[in-house]
Design an enzyme around this catalytic site. Structure first.
Site, PDB file in Angstrom:
ATOM      1  N   GLY A 226       4.963  -1.020   2.769  1.00  0.00           N
ATOM      2  CA  GLY A 226       4.146   0.164   2.545  1.00  0.00           C
ATOM      3  C   GLY A 226       4.947   1.451   2.470  1.00  0.00           C
TER       4      GLY A 226
ATOM      5  CG  HIS B 180      -0.203  -0.102   2.530  1.00  0.00           C
ATOM      6  ND1 HIS B 180       0.279   0.993   3.210  1.00  0.00           N
ATOM      7  CD2 HIS B 180       0.128  -1.180   3.276  1.00  0.00           C
ATOM      8  CE1 HIS B 180       0.871   0.610   4.317  1.00  0.00           C
ATOM      9  NE2 HIS B 180       0.794  -0.713   4.392  1.00  0.00           N
ATOM     10  CG  ASP B 181      -0.435   4.197   1.294  1.00  0.00           C
ATOM     11  OD1 ASP B 181      -1.314   4.932   0.816  1.00  0.00           O
ATOM     12  OD2 ASP B 181      -0.646   3.440   2.268  1.00  0.00           O
TER      13      ASP B 181
END
Length: 259
Positions: free
Chosen positions: A137, A119-120
């Site tokens: 992340g 994520h991200d």
């Protein structure tokens, strides 16, 4: 061509000349732009936008929920650019609201088998991720970087332009532009001279980067002090890029001495 066994939920937006193979799954919030090829058994879900001329290989899983215990089902995104090759069993998650809610992939990247992009993450253009490279992340990877196989990269690490990370390394600190790192934990091993010579037409630029590298990492002086001096005294754009990266590093440089 869309295979009759493919599942495409109502609401999905499919561009022109998109191929979708047998038993592939496309969720309702997915957008796939022109000339992209989705091979059999691939899964694309969540709020995911995929650009043009991409190749998504069998069993890749894109746009799934973040592997983050803070995630509570918020609508977040995965955005993928153009001309990427995403090989078998690659996993790329959407973002989280704790960052900017987006995982972003640029153009012309190669993700080999079993790569994970969490994520991200923000990935630039023309990068290569060898088999089973694993990005935690919030990792940022700049243009032209190469990450070797079986290599994990820690949360919030920044890997600079044209950097090279050796296979089977473990990266927990930032990797400056144009540099090579290797080891567990990964440390600087010199400049990515092969990558530089391929990317830069002017040999003087390569020589300027070599001189700056020696000043930063071989002089024994505090590297942020040296970086500030280079930023003020050297007009070469690549030297400035290297110096600015060192100054702005949040996790510290993958370096044998303290900053």
């Amino acid at each position: 061509m869309i295979h009759p066994t493919a599942i495409i939920e109502d609401g999905a937006i499919i561009g022109e000349n998109v191929e979708i193979g047998a038993y592939a799954y496309i969720g309702s919030k997915v957008t796939i732009k022109n000339n992209t090829k989705i091979m059999h058994h691939a899964t694309i879900e969540g709020k995911t936008t995929i650009g043009e001329n991409n190749e998504i290989f069998p069993y890749a899983s894109l746009g799934t929920a973040p592997q983050d215990l803070k995630y509570k089902g918020e609508e977040t995104e995965l955005i993928i650019g153009n001309n990427n090759k995403i090989r078998e069993f690659t996993l790329i998650n959407t973002g989280t609201i704790q960052d900017n809610s987006k995982t972003i992939i640029g153009n012309n990247n190669l993700f080999m088998g079993y790569v994970h992009v969490a994520h991200d993450c923000v990935i630039g253009n023309n990068c290569i991720f060898a088999n089973a490279a694993t990005l935690a992340g919030h990792v940022h990877i700049d243009d032209g970087a190469v990450v070797g196989g079986m290599t994990p990269i820690h949360q919030f690490v920044h890997v600079g332009t044209l950097a090279m990370v050796a296979g089977a390394s473990a990266v927990s600190q930032d990797v400056p532009p144009f540099c090579m790192v290797e080891g567990n934990r990964a440390k600087l091993r010199g400049l990515n001279l092969t990558g530089l010579r391929r990317a830069l037409n002017n040999r003087d630029d390569v020589d300027a980067i070599k001189k700056a590298y020696k000043a930063l990492f071989e002089s024994g002086k505090p590297i942020k002090d040296v970086a500030n001096e280079l930023l003020q005294s050297d007009n070469n754009i690549y030297v400035k890029k290297l110096a600015e990266f060192v100054i702005n590093s949040k996790r510290g440089i993958a370096y044998d001495r303290k900053m």
